[in-house]
Enzyme design. Structure first.
Site, PDB file in Angstrom:
ATOM      1  N   PHE A 137       0.862  -1.186   0.000  1.00 30.10           N
ATOM      2  CA  PHE A 137       0.000   0.000   0.000  1.00 30.10           C
ATOM      3  C   PHE A 137       0.894   1.230   0.000  1.00 30.10           C
ATOM      4  CE2 PHE A 137      -2.540   3.444   1.639  1.00 30.10           C
ATOM      5  CZ  PHE A 137      -3.734   3.280   0.942  1.00 30.10           C
ATOM      6  N   ASP A 222       9.379   2.436   1.612  1.00 29.74           N
ATOM      7  CA  ASP A 222       8.226   3.184   2.104  1.00 29.74           C
ATOM      8  C   ASP A 222       8.098   2.885   3.598  1.00 29.74           C
ATOM      9  OD1 ASP A 222       5.730   4.028   2.924  1.00 29.74           O
ATOM     10  OD2 ASP A 222       4.701   3.452   1.086  1.00 29.74           O
ATOM     11  N   LYS A 251       2.790  10.012   8.233  1.00 32.07           N
ATOM     12  CA  LYS A 251       2.102   9.597   9.457  1.00 32.07           C
ATOM     13  C   LYS A 251       2.661  10.305  10.696  1.00 32.07           C
ATOM     14  CE  LYS A 251       0.011   5.367   7.837  1.00 32.07           C
ATOM     15  NZ  LYS A 251      -1.417   5.584   7.915  1.00 32.07           N
TER      16      LYS A 251
HETATM   17  N1  PLP Z   1       2.434   4.213   2.407  1.00 29.41           N
HETATM   18  C1  PLP Z   1       2.117   3.428   3.449  1.00 29.41           C
HETATM   19  C2  PLP Z   1       3.018   2.294   3.814  1.00 29.41           C
HETATM   20  C3  PLP Z   1       0.967   3.684   4.201  1.00 29.41           C
HETATM   21  O1  PLP Z   1       0.657   2.895   5.235  1.00 29.41           O
HETATM   22  C4  PLP Z   1       0.151   4.773   3.844  1.00 29.41           C
HETATM   23  C5  PLP Z   1      -1.100   5.060   4.578  1.00 29.41           C
HETATM   24  O2  PLP Z   1      -1.673   4.233   5.230  1.00 29.41           O
HETATM   25  C6  PLP Z   1       0.514   5.562   2.745  1.00 29.41           C
HETATM   26  C7  PLP Z   1       1.668   5.257   2.061  1.00 29.41           C
HETATM   27  C8  PLP Z   1      -0.317   6.742   2.336  1.00 29.41           C
HETATM   28  O3  PLP Z   1      -0.198   7.768   3.262  1.00 29.41           O
HETATM   29  P1  PLP Z   1      -1.271   8.974   3.295  1.00 29.41           P
HETATM   30  O4  PLP Z   1      -2.564   8.408   3.736  1.00 29.41           O
HETATM   31  O5  PLP Z   1      -0.680   9.967   4.269  1.00 29.41           O
HETATM   32  O6  PLP Z   1      -1.331   9.530   1.915  1.00 29.41           O
END
Ligand code: PLP
Length: 395
Positions: A137, A222, A251
């Site tokens: 994700f 990520d 986050k």
């Molecule tokens: N990458 C990861 C691993 C995530 O867990 C999330 C959100 O849950 C995102 C990217 C996306 O972040 P945002 O909701 O701040 O756009």
């Protein structure tokens, strides 16, 4: 206006994209939040891994108030001191060399993808393709969705930007098979969060690093959910001895204010003047909050706390599994923990836990995730385990 009125108004005026829990949260303190009717909940969701210092942490609140009363926004047409100081701290804490601030996780990943494409143009004959993982994700913008290896999020929005393929997670051969002359990067979460807390094997992540080195690919990590000290080191990959060429954060980066960051090695940092920008990114307010968050993590030993209390939580969940026979497994690292249920009743469990004063969330029909504040104590964990135990035993 009652809580019911607020919920009814939301249905009327807000786009119906969220499946929300039926409470209206009014305030928070430490690991607890209260709804508008005064009911208290132990918060093991923490705004989905955002409130790393808990709610209303005094040092964070002080820093935000002071900065808000001094200088809130400047744009990036000018220098601002909190941005430079925060960037310098992140460089020091992570061993990376360059920083770019964004406003969210998806935007951080978009930026990382642009950075990799620019690197491909400059150094790799125009290579642009990125191998990511199935069940990953990476966010909801179109390119972050294209990177995300989950069809359910992608299907309503096709066609998506090209250039992404998805390899089975924890399988190096799958990445090798998808690597072509057009590949510029591999992009992975060190621990897959949204799909239910699935950690990468240390051996796999090291082998991916070696494959990237062998083929001249960038490794994009990520760490939006796994970073910010949640697993006991500031970056989760650090404890596995792996360094990314590009790392994305968001986050908990600024303790609860909306912010993201892309970190890169000097070599991977391929942007030139005009290549990228953000009106709000790296503003003084969020950066002052980011600095205060890093200081609190350090001063209060919160990474060690994440390791210690995370192990205690996992141990308690494994005891619950033995006692109740309803849990299939408990897994996680630090304060990034999930349980799988034998049957697909995670949404019911979330509801029953909430009624018992505990907030957890489900990442699928049988999986419950817990990503509490890094400040959580063993006594608070005991309280959460007691509610979960009651819910499981009543089943
Ligand atoms: N990458 C990861 C691993 C995530 O867990 C999330 C959100 O849950 C995102 C990217 C996306 O972040 P945002 O909701 O701040 O756009």
């Amino acid at each position: 206006m009652s809580m019911n009125d607020v919920m009814a108004l939301e249905h009327q005026v807000y786009m119906p994209t969220y499946k929300r829990q039926p409470i209206v949260l009014a305030r928070g303190e430490g690991c607890y939040v209260w709804d508008e009717e005064g009911t208290r909940y132990l918060d093991l969701v923490a705004g989905i891994a955002v409130n790393v210092l808990g709610h209303a942490h005094p040092a964070l609140v002080r820093a935000i108030k002071e900065q808000a009363g001094t200088l809130m926004h400047t744009s990036n047409l000018y220098y601002n001191r909190p941005q430079v100081e925060f960037a310098e701290m992140l460089v020091r804490w992570t061993g990376m060399e360059k920083v770019f601030f964004t406003n969210s996780g998806a935007e951080a990943n978009e930026t990382a993808i642009k950075l990799a494409r620019k690197f491909g143009k400059k150094h790799r004959n125009g290579a642009f393709a990125i191998v990511t993982a199935r069940q990953s994700f990476h966010g909801r913008t179109l390119t972050a969705l294209a990177a995300t290896g989950q069809e359910k999020y992608q299907a309503p929005f096709t066609p998506l930007p090209p250039g992404f393929s998805h390899a089975v997670y924890n399988d190096l051969d799958a990445i090798r098979r998808l690597t072509t002359d057009e590949t510029v990067a591999v992009m992975l979460e060190p621990i897959q969060g949204e799909s239910g807390i699935h950690p990468a094997d240390a051996q796999y992540l090291r082998a991916v690093r070696a494959w990237c080195d062998e083929r001249g690919l960038l490794l994009i990590l990520d760490e939006i959910q796994s970073g910010i000290g949640r697993t006991g080191t500031y970056l989760a990959a650090e404890s596995l001895g792996v360094r990314g060429d590009i790392v994305t954060l968001a986050k908990g980066l600024c303790g609860g204010l909306p912010a993201g960051a892309v970190l890169a090695t000097g070599e991977a940092s391929s942007f030139e003047p005009g290549d990228h920008g953000s009106t709000m990114g790296g503003g003084p307010l969020v950066c002052a909050a980011g600095i205060a968050t890093l200081h609190a993590i350090e001063d209060e030993g919160l990474m060690a706390n994440a390791t210690r209390v995370g192990a205690y939580l996992l141990d308690g969940l494994r005891k619950l599994k033995r006692d109740t026979g309803i849990l299939a497994r408990a897994r996680g690292r630090g304060l990034m923990v999930a349980i799988d249920l034998e049957e697909p009743w995670a949404p019911d469990l979330v509801n029953q836990a909430r009624e018992g004063g505990l907030l957890v969330n489900s990442t699928g029909p049988s999986t419950i995730r817990m990503v509490p504040p890094l400040t959580i104590t063993t006594a608070e964990v005991d309280e959460g385990l007691a509610v979960l135990g009651d819910v499981l035993r009543q089943r």
